[in-house]
Design an enzyme around this catalytic site. Structure first.
Site, PDB file in Angstrom:
ATOM      1  N   CYS A  47      -0.723  -6.130  -3.092  1.00 54.64           N
ATOM      2  CA  CYS A  47      -1.453  -6.276  -4.332  1.00 54.64           C
ATOM      3  C   CYS A  47      -2.919  -6.472  -3.975  1.00 54.64           C
ATOM      4  O   CYS A  47      -3.240  -6.646  -2.815  1.00 54.64           O
ATOM      5  CB  CYS A  47      -1.001  -7.507  -5.104  1.00 54.64           C
ATOM      6  N   ARG A  75      -4.623  -0.623  -3.848  1.00 56.58           N
ATOM      7  CA  ARG A  75      -3.612  -1.526  -3.296  1.00 56.58           C
ATOM      8  C   ARG A  75      -2.429  -1.700  -4.234  1.00 56.58           C
ATOM      9  O   ARG A  75      -1.473  -2.411  -3.910  1.00 56.58           O
ATOM     10  CB  ARG A  75      -4.235  -2.895  -3.027  1.00 56.58           C
ATOM     11  N   TRP A 135       1.297  -4.319  -7.171  1.00 60.73           N
ATOM     12  CA  TRP A 135       2.245  -3.308  -6.714  1.00 60.73           C
ATOM     13  C   TRP A 135       3.573  -4.055  -6.615  1.00 60.73           C
ATOM     14  O   TRP A 135       3.750  -4.920  -5.776  1.00 60.73           O
ATOM     15  CB  TRP A 135       1.808  -2.784  -5.354  1.00 60.73           C
ATOM     16  N   ASN A 190      -0.739 -12.365  -3.209  1.00 59.85           N
ATOM     17  CA  ASN A 190      -0.428 -11.107  -2.542  1.00 59.85           C
ATOM     18  C   ASN A 190       0.471 -11.433  -1.361  1.00 59.85           C
ATOM     19  O   ASN A 190       0.044 -12.080  -0.415  1.00 59.85           O
ATOM     20  CB  ASN A 190      -1.736 -10.458  -2.056  1.00 59.85           C
ATOM     21  N   GLY A 191       1.724 -11.034  -1.459  1.00 57.46           N
ATOM     22  CA  GLY A 191       2.654 -11.340  -0.382  1.00 57.46           C
ATOM     23  C   GLY A 191       4.056 -11.473  -0.927  1.00 57.46           C
ATOM     24  O   GLY A 191       4.310 -11.164  -2.090  1.00 57.46           O
ATOM     25  N   GLU A 201       2.855  15.771   9.209  1.00 52.41           N
ATOM     26  CA  GLU A 201       1.785  15.207   8.386  1.00 52.41           C
ATOM     27  C   GLU A 201       1.520  16.084   7.162  1.00 52.41           C
ATOM     28  O   GLU A 201       1.293  15.586   6.059  1.00 52.41           O
ATOM     29  CB  GLU A 201       0.512  15.028   9.235  1.00 52.41           C
ATOM     30  N   LYS A 233       1.728  14.763   3.331  1.00 48.25           N
ATOM     31  CA  LYS A 233       0.646  14.888   2.351  1.00 48.25           C
ATOM     32  C   LYS A 233       1.178  15.542   1.078  1.00 48.25           C
ATOM     33  O   LYS A 233       0.895  15.098  -0.029  1.00 48.25           O
ATOM     34  CB  LYS A 233      -0.515  15.743   2.890  1.00 48.25           C
ATOM     35  N   GLU A 287       3.614  13.205  -0.933  1.00 47.98           N
ATOM     36  CA  GLU A 287       3.058  12.003  -1.550  1.00 47.98           C
ATOM     37  C   GLU A 287       2.134  12.292  -2.726  1.00 47.98           C
ATOM     38  O   GLU A 287       2.078  11.504  -3.648  1.00 47.98           O
ATOM     39  CB  GLU A 287       2.407  11.068  -0.529  1.00 47.98           C
ATOM     40  N   HIS A 300      19.072  24.069  13.558  1.00 45.75           N
ATOM     41  CA  HIS A 300      20.146  23.086  13.640  1.00 45.75           C
ATOM     42  C   HIS A 300      20.336  22.395  12.299  1.00 45.75           C
ATOM     43  O   HIS A 300      20.204  21.176  12.190  1.00 45.75           O
ATOM     44  CB  HIS A 300      19.833  22.069  14.742  1.00 45.75           C
ATOM     45  N   LYS A 334      -1.984   1.884  -0.799  1.00 44.77           N
ATOM     46  CA  LYS A 334      -2.598   2.311   0.449  1.00 44.77           C
ATOM     47  C   LYS A 334      -2.241   1.418   1.636  1.00 44.77           C
ATOM     48  O   LYS A 334      -1.744   1.881   2.642  1.00 44.77           O
ATOM     49  CB  LYS A 334      -4.112   2.369   0.302  1.00 44.77           C
TER      50      LYS A 334
END
Lengths: 391, 593
Positions: B2, B27, B71, B97-98, B466, B470, B473, B489, B588
């Site tokens: 958060c 965040r 979040w 935050n936690g 990567e 991208k 997301e 396979h 993020k």
């Protein structure tokens, strides 16, 4: 006057290859784009609300100018999708414009003093300047401080006062601008309808780039006024004469001679035993190897120049890799640009990301396109299109 | 995960808190709220974005306040679960935050003692604990309350009629911004850039008592000195400057990021970190990271193995923390953009406990990870606002190249060429950007699909991973990255005309093998988009479409190829109308497990 509208959408076709990936306003003079000189001049005159009209390769302007914070101004962007003319560009900012505002060309280099008096003027007004060769420009006829008409590139000039493209307007201009493509036509129509447009003459700096080699003239003029500032590491045994500016994280190695005015960017490696002569600008992240001499030239970012080269009166764009013993010297030559063939005295004009192998010699006035590859021991003359392979 | 903020000073707190929260939305942004102390505590919160909350509020008078953007971890996003949370009297408000591990127990205890807890969140126990311990001393009550908490409890507490706010830090970051007779508190630097460049980083276990003209930091009951730092990031970094999205702006910043990073590394007299091999020195390496940084680590494996010629093992930090083994003889690199990622932090702590030398690569000066590692290599990417990492990934690659080059065991001519090519990278990346329009065209064609594969081999295998990350997301297309040789396979069963494949082709020893795979893919009717070095007739014949990337040594090709795939993902997401900078359910910096 609190607001300026800066027209920076234009391409500058005659300046290819340098304008293939950037608008004309982003051409680099003494390690700064022309547009930055305009913005700094406005900021020094207290004008901080700036609207950029961008179009051609606009991302280059976004990436460099950002929101203006680092230049102490506040920039907003408006896009001109098709670059039809200056009046058309101006019409795009009808929403953003305040009651009174300045209009300037982003691709004409000015200094703060050029517009100091003009920012106080009552609109509508045009800033004019006396030049030697007025037929290249819009010639302005003036009667008791009022503009009578503006004639673009006349065969014969009635006066040598020309339009600098710097204007002071009220919102009245939009009605006229929307009916035509270029601002001088809008002004002529305003005059015909009985509006008064005043003219103010400046003797300050106002420089235009038309052909690639004009970059060298502007670079020379701007460097004359530069102040010395040395960052980075200068090893013992380096000679500095005149005004020399060296950026952060640059290393200048022993035996190197820097004869100002010279500006060198940051993150470069110069020398040992390199000679940089007056009127030379070198960008960021440039490597110049031993026993190379560079004079009256503009070298872009990320360029690597090998040992034993002679580069005079030349423009080398970003990312070029030039191996050993490259020679580019000036001499009189006729160069074909857009159907015109002016006689000029220059070295090489080399586009970005060219790869030049050992022992290449270029004739005066050569124009080498972007992304060209030239193999060793070639002699190049004339004009090479983009992506040419010479082997 | 958060964002939390606090303000105490002479100005009205509300607009400052809302502005700071807006900068912290990366965040988390599923709900938000503020509490202002004027006459009593006034709380406004809802399950909306910060801008919406701000528009709904009239201007409040107080000059002291706290704020939160959330979040969700415990309890769905809703008005009642949004922070700030209050105690029974409504005189104490807390943003947090936690994650509180023992919150069920605390909640039951508090309920037994007669407290009424309204939300499902773990946070709500904090104000009630403070209430429980309050006997006239606000600071002491907070100190006693946090002693009860197990887990991460970075938080800010506000109490009616107090001329101070109290902040505590455990595991999630918290900084104090020093102003002129006013002070700020925030989870991260970008929130404060508009107001001050002077900050203090709190450390784990610190409790800060912040009033308008004083900051007193305590640890275990006694005052400690925490050094003041000057922030070099500017407000510019947090503006879109003409671009529609931060992501595109940050993609475009990459040539400059590479140039700046290189200038700094090259001009440094000493190598970034000691990787001396042999004679009691290095024998192998371990690299740990999460998410995009994990993909950079995988590229790092190929870089270090190719140049330094030692074996390199790459693991996900979140997995290593549970089962991995490290030898004390191996050097470890941990890569984390924020320097606060929970899993990366835990693995650094673990490696240190086992006696390993740890080098961290991070983008945030003063971040927690940099304080516990043996050596820190900073990437100079500036703050990244877009949730999808772009420029920080490329900056991590540059750091890895620069770590390995001084210790490379390749011949001098090859080394000279590599350094020269590295200097060309900004121009090569700029060329990709200059050809953005072509990539955007291909992206429009891909936007209609729901499943995609990315493949690469060798040093470009992680680039495929990567690229797929991208795409998923930000565009919500299901995408998988595969090593080219592995498609047969299993994944072949999924190929077909509705499942395009993006192939990254490198002009190195993997080339022939990748061509073979491309032929196999084409035999299964999948539309194929290939990324190739300039002028490749074979591929042009085989692929449905081709994006030519500027030629560069294969060692550096991951940089240019990644930029192409970033742009591809961006334009696919744009075509699909996705909220590119703030993809759903993502944040993020993940400071929780």
């Amino acid at each position: 006057m609190k607001q300026a509208i800066v027209l920076a959408a234009g391409e500058g076709q005659r300046l290819r290859p340098f304008t293939v990936t950037r608008p004309k306003a982003m051409l680099s003079i003494a390690d700064k784009p022309i547009l930055q000189y305009v913005v700094e001049s406005l900021a020094q005159n207290g004008i901080r609300n700036i609207v950029f009209v961008v179009g051609y390769r606009k991302e280059q302007v976004y990436d460099y100018m950002g929101s203006g914070e680092q230049f102490g101004v506040d920039i907003t962007y408006v896009t001109q999708e098709a670059q039809l003319g200056t009046a058309h560009a101006l019409s795009q900012v009808r929403e953003e414009a305040e009651d009174e505002f300045l209009v300037l060309a982003g691709d004409n280099l000015i200094e703060a003093g050029t517009i100091t008096d003009f920012v106080q003027i009552k609109p509508e007004a045009v800033l004019v300047k006396r030049v030697d060769n007025p037929v290249r420009y819009g010639v302005v006829s003036i009667d008791r401080g009022e503009v009578k008409d503006i004639v673009e590139k006349p065969a014969e000039a009635g006066s040598n006062l020309v339009n600098t493209g710097v204007y002071a307007f009220t919102k009245d201009i939009f009605k006229f601008a929307e009916a035509v493509l270029d601002i001088p036509d809008a002004l002529n129509n305003m005059i015909a309808e009985g509006h008064n447009i005043s003219a103010l003459e400046t003797d300050g700096t106002w420089l235009d780039v038309v052909y690639p080699w004009d970059i060298l003239n502007l670079n020379d003029i701007v460097l004359q006024r530069m102040e010395a500032s040395v960052g980075g590491t200068i090893e013992a045994g380096v000679s500095l004469k005149g005004q020399v500016a060296v950026g952060e994280d640059t290393v200048v190695r022993s035996g190197t001679y820097l004869y100002g005015p010279v500006v060198i960017g940051s993150g470069c490696e110069i020398g040992p035993n390199v000679c940089i002569m007056p009127a030379t600008s070198i960008g960021d992240n440039v490597v110049i190897s031993p026993f190379t001499e560079i004079k009256n030239s503009v070298i872009g970012n990320d360029v690597t120049i090998g040992p034993g080269c002679i580069i005079e009166d030349s423009v080398i764009d970003k990312g070029c890799v030039i191996k050993a013993r490259f020679t580019a010297c000036a001499g009189e030559s006729e160069v074909r640009v857009n159907g015109e063939i002016p006689l000029v005295n220059v070295g090489a004009m080399m586009g970005e990301d060219c790869n030049v192998d050992n022992n290449v010699v270029v004739q005066p006035g050569v124009i080498i396109g972007n992304y060209c590859q030239i193999q060793m021991r070639k002699m190049i003359s004339g004009r090479l299109p983009d992506r040419s392979l010479v082997y | 995960m958060c964002g939390i903020v606090g303000y105490i000073g002479k100005k009205k707190a509300q607009p400052i808190l809302l502005n700071c929260l807006g900068k912290l939305e990366y965040r988390g942004y599923d709900s938000c709220g503020i509490a202002i102390s004027a006459s009593g505590i006034e709380v406004h919160k809802d399950a909306v974005r910060v801008r919406v909350l701000g528009e709904a509020l009239s201007v409040l008078d107080g000059t002291v306040g706290i704020g939160h953007t959330r979040w969700a971890t415990h309890g769905e996003p809703s008005k009642v679960n949004a922070h700030p949370h209050c105690d029974c009297t409504g005189r104490i408000a807390v943003v947090h935050n936690g994650v509180i591990n023992n919150f069920y127990k605390l909640r039951e205890q508090l309920a037994d003692e007669g407290h009424t807890l309204a939300s499902q969140t773990d946070t709500e126990v904090i104000p009630h604990l403070i209430e429980k311990y309050y006997d006239g001393d606000f600071v002491k009550a907070v100190e006693l309350a946090v002693r009860e908490i197990e887990g991460s409890y970075t938080m800010i507490a506000l109490m009616a009629d107090e001329s101070k706010i109290v902040a505590a830090r455990k595991d999630s970051p918290l900084i104090i911004g020093i102003g002129d007779r006013e002070n700020y508190i925030a989870s991260d630097v970008p929130a404060l850039l508009d107001y001050t460049s002077r900050v203090i980083y709190l450390e784990d276990g610190d409790i800060a008592v912040v009033s308008a003209d004083n900051v007193d930091v305590k640890k275990d009951g006694s005052s400690v000195d925490r050094e003041e730092h000057k922030i070099l990031w500017s407000v510019e970094d947090a503006q879109k400057a003409g671009y529609e999205h931060f992501m595109l702006k940050e993609i475009h910043e990459q040539p400059k990021v590479i140039r700046d990073t290189l200038a700094e590394y090259i001009s440094a007299a000493e190598p970034a970190a000691d990787l001396t091999v042999g004679d009691g020195g290095l024998e192998d390496m371990l690299i740990l990271a999460c998410g995009t940084s994990y993909h950079a680590s995988l590229v790092g494996k190929y870089i270090i193995e190719g140049l330094v010629k030692i074996p390199v093992r790459v693991e996900l930090a979140s997995e290593f923390n549970y089962s991995g083994q490290a030898s004390t003889r191996s050097r470890a690199i941990v890569i984390t953009q924020s320097g606060e990622t929970y899993d990366a932090l835990m693995s650094v702590k673990r490696l240190k406990e086992e006696g390993c030398q740890v080098i961290v690569i991070t983008n945030v000066v003063g971040s927690t990870v940099s304080r516990i590692a043996d050596q820190t290599v900073y990437t100079r990417a500036g703050p990244e606002i877009s949730v999808a990492a772009t420029k920080t990934f490329v900056a991590q690659l540059i750091a890895l190249y620069w770590l390995a080059l001084p210790y490379s065991r390749v011949d001098i001519r090859r080394l000279d060429d590599l350094v020269m090519e590295l200097r060309q990278l900004p121009v090569k990346v700029q060329q990709v950007l200059d050809n953005e329009a072509i990539i955007a065209d291909y992206a429009r064609q891909l936007a209609k699909f729901e499943n995609m594969f990315y493949m690469g081999k060798g040093i470009n295998y992680p680039v495929a991973l990567e690229g797929a990350l991208k795409l998923k997301e930000i565009s919500y297309i299901h995408a998988e990255g595969y090593a080219a040789g592995e498609l047969k396979h299993g994944p072949f069963a999924l190929l077909g005309s509705k499942t395009p494949v993006v192939a990254v082709v490198t002009q190195d020893n993997t080339y022939e093998s990748v061509i073979t795979t491309i032929k196999q893919v084409k035999a299964r009717q999948s539309p194929l988009l290939a990324l190739v070095g300039e002028e490749d007739e074979t591929i042009i014949q085989l692929a449905d479409s081709v994006i030519t990337v500027p030629q560069i040594d294969p060692l550096f090709s991951p940089v240019v190829n990644s930029v192409v795939l970033q742009l591809l993902a961006y334009y696919v997401a744009k075509r699909r109308g996705c909220p590119i900078d703030f993809p759903r359910h993502l944040a993020k910096t993940v400071t929780v497990e």
